[in-house]
Design a protein around this motif. Structure first.
Motif, PDB file in Angstrom:
ATOM      1  N   HIS A 164    -126.905 -77.977 -22.998  1.00  0.00           N
ATOM      2  CA  HIS A 164    -126.746 -79.397 -22.654  1.00  0.00           C
ATOM      3  C   HIS A 164    -128.053 -80.122 -22.979  1.00  0.00           C
ATOM      4  O   HIS A 164    -128.972 -80.164 -22.153  1.00  0.00           O
ATOM      5  CB  HIS A 164    -126.387 -79.557 -21.179  1.00  0.00           C
ATOM      6  CG  HIS A 164    -125.054 -78.990 -20.817  1.00  0.00           C
ATOM      7  ND1 HIS A 164    -124.850 -77.640 -20.590  1.00  0.00           N
ATOM      8  CD2 HIS A 164    -123.829 -79.578 -20.669  1.00  0.00           C
ATOM      9  CE1 HIS A 164    -123.584 -77.433 -20.310  1.00  0.00           C
ATOM     10  NE2 HIS A 164    -122.942 -78.582 -20.348  1.00  0.00           N
ATOM     11  N   ASP A 166    -128.870 -83.125 -23.066  1.00  0.00           N
ATOM     12  CA  ASP A 166    -129.232 -84.253 -22.224  1.00  0.00           C
ATOM     13  C   ASP A 166    -130.014 -83.813 -20.987  1.00  0.00           C
ATOM     14  O   ASP A 166    -130.668 -84.645 -20.334  1.00  0.00           O
ATOM     15  CB  ASP A 166    -127.988 -85.024 -21.786  1.00  0.00           C
ATOM     16  CG  ASP A 166    -126.989 -84.133 -21.067  1.00  0.00           C
ATOM     17  OD1 ASP A 166    -126.763 -83.000 -21.533  1.00  0.00           O
ATOM     18  OD2 ASP A 166    -126.434 -84.569 -20.051  1.00  0.00           O
ATOM     19  N   LEU A 167    -129.970 -82.510 -20.665  1.00  0.00           N
ATOM     20  CA  LEU A 167    -130.700 -81.989 -19.513  1.00  0.00           C
ATOM     21  C   LEU A 167    -131.966 -81.234 -19.904  1.00  0.00           C
ATOM     22  O   LEU A 167    -132.727 -80.816 -19.026  1.00  0.00           O
ATOM     23  CB  LEU A 167    -129.799 -81.052 -18.697  1.00  0.00           C
ATOM     24  CG  LEU A 167    -128.492 -81.647 -18.170  1.00  0.00           C
ATOM     25  CD1 LEU A 167    -127.682 -80.578 -17.444  1.00  0.00           C
ATOM     26  CD2 LEU A 167    -128.775 -82.818 -17.240  1.00  0.00           C
ATOM     27  N   TYR A 169    -135.467 -81.084 -20.890  1.00  0.00           N
ATOM     28  CA  TYR A 169    -136.651 -81.950 -20.942  1.00  0.00           C
ATOM     29  C   TYR A 169    -137.613 -81.531 -22.050  1.00  0.00           C
ATOM     30  O   TYR A 169    -138.410 -82.344 -22.525  1.00  0.00           O
ATOM     31  CB  TYR A 169    -137.380 -81.913 -19.592  1.00  0.00           C
ATOM     32  CG  TYR A 169    -138.617 -82.773 -19.564  1.00  0.00           C
ATOM     33  CD1 TYR A 169    -138.513 -84.157 -19.573  1.00  0.00           C
ATOM     34  CD2 TYR A 169    -139.879 -82.194 -19.559  1.00  0.00           C
ATOM     35  CE1 TYR A 169    -139.646 -84.958 -19.557  1.00  0.00           C
ATOM     36  CE2 TYR A 169    -141.027 -82.984 -19.547  1.00  0.00           C
ATOM     37  CZ  TYR A 169    -140.896 -84.365 -19.547  1.00  0.00           C
ATOM     38  OH  TYR A 169    -142.024 -85.149 -19.544  1.00  0.00           O
ATOM     39  N   GLN A 172    -138.003 -83.747 -24.976  1.00  0.00           N
ATOM     40  CA  GLN A 172    -138.871 -84.907 -24.855  1.00  0.00           C
ATOM     41  C   GLN A 172    -140.346 -84.519 -24.822  1.00  0.00           C
ATOM     42  O   GLN A 172    -141.190 -85.231 -25.360  1.00  0.00           O
ATOM     43  CB  GLN A 172    -138.527 -85.687 -23.577  1.00  0.00           C
ATOM     44  CG  GLN A 172    -137.068 -86.109 -23.475  1.00  0.00           C
ATOM     45  CD  GLN A 172    -136.778 -86.804 -22.170  1.00  0.00           C
ATOM     46  OE1 GLN A 172    -137.627 -87.458 -21.585  1.00  0.00           O
ATOM     47  NE2 GLN A 172    -135.560 -86.646 -21.691  1.00  0.00           N
TER      48      GLN A 172
END
Length: 308
Positions: A164, A166-167, A169, A172
């Motif tokens: 996933h 979007d989870l 980190y 980023q």
């Protein structure tokens, strides 16, 4: 004559007992003989039995004792005494299978986790206060079970994050060597682009004191930033003393407080937004040039919470 009467009575009694047995009346059900006034006689029972054998329409029964006898129950205990439940004169009530038995509410996951923690602490306390091999082994075994559970949680967590994005980190802010190097290089490029256009919108307030040794160390750093990035710097002397790096200065007449600073701490650096007319304190004390640029970049171009 006596023999005839005796044999006649015996035959009569045998006939009555046979009639009672025929209609289902237990022969041993009466530990105490019924009173003559209240219980039916053998003749009445035999009469009722004869009526039951008749194929004609069922007779109208007004006496509850007779109704009990017709159902094949003991007339004394089921009829007069009304001890139906104890002597099986009444049929058991059917079980209502539609109504489930009430069940105790299940413990929540939080309660289960708290119970595991409490159990672990109890075993630990027991092992410390009574350090026998049995107590220590019990504590270590239970602790190992919880460590295995934690390892399983961490493993499943990591696998779920991989699937996933979007989870994740680390997309980023990478943590591996290669990804971190690329991220830092990109961040440096973004920071230089921000600083290059900084003078179009921002200026600097530099507060110092002539008697401050830290201010003499930090003044050349501020001077270098101003020259390299064409920043406008307004030096403000808190005590009226001069500064070798900034021969032209102004004396503080409330500018320190207007910039949102407190306590008179120097050196202090403030970034001023000329568009919004808003001061942005950068920091106090001696800072390296790279640290000053990093703080300015975060305060002007990075959304709070997005980089951590």
């Amino acid at each position: 004559m006596i023999g005839r009467l005796t044999s006649g009575r015996a035959a009569f009694r045998m006939g009555g007992l046979a009639a009672l047995a025929l209609f289902g009346a237990p022969l041993w059900a009466a530990p105490t003989p019924p009173t003559p006034d209240s219980s039916p006689s053998i003749e009445e029972a035999v009469s009722a039995g004869g009526a039951a054998d008749d194929n004609s329409a069922p007779p109208v029964v007004s006496d509850p004792n007779e109704a009990v006898a017709m159902r094949g129950q003991d007339p004394f205990y089921c009829g007069q005494r009304k001890l139906g439940t104890w002597f099986y004169c009444e049929r058991p009530r059917p079980v209502d299978r539609g109504r489930a038995a009430p069940t105790a509410p299940a413990d929540s996951y939080r309660q289960r986790l708290d119970r595991i923690g409490a159990r672990l602490e109890e075993l630990k306390a027991k092992a410390v206060l009574e350090p026998s091999p049995e107590n220590i082994i019990a504590y270590v075994r239970y602790q190992r079970e919880q460590l295995d559970r934690a390892s399983m949680f961490a493993d499943v967590w990591e696998r779920a994050i991989w699937q996933h994005p979007d989870l994740d980190y680390t997309l980023q802010r990478p943590v591996n060597t290669l990804g971190k190097s690329a991220w830092l290089e990109q961040r440096k490029t973004d920071r230089e682009a921000t600083i290059a256009t900084l003078s179009e919108r921002y200026g600097l307030f530099f507060f110092y004191s002539g008697s401050c040794g830290a201010c003499e160390v930090f003044s050349p750093v501020v001077r270098s930033l101003a020259d390299k990035y064409h920043l406008s710097v307004l030096p403000v002397s808190m005590d009226g003393g001069a500064n070798p790096a900034f021969p032209r200065f102004v004396v503080n007449h409330g500018q320190y407080e207007k910039m949102g600073l407190e306590g008179g701490q120097v050196p202090a650096l403030v970034l001023f937004d000329t568009y919004l007319k808003k001061p942005i304190p950068v920091g106090y004390g001696v800072m390296a040039e790279d640290e000053v640029l990093q703080r300015i970049f975060y305060l002007t171009s990075v959304k709070p919470g997005s980089d951590f």
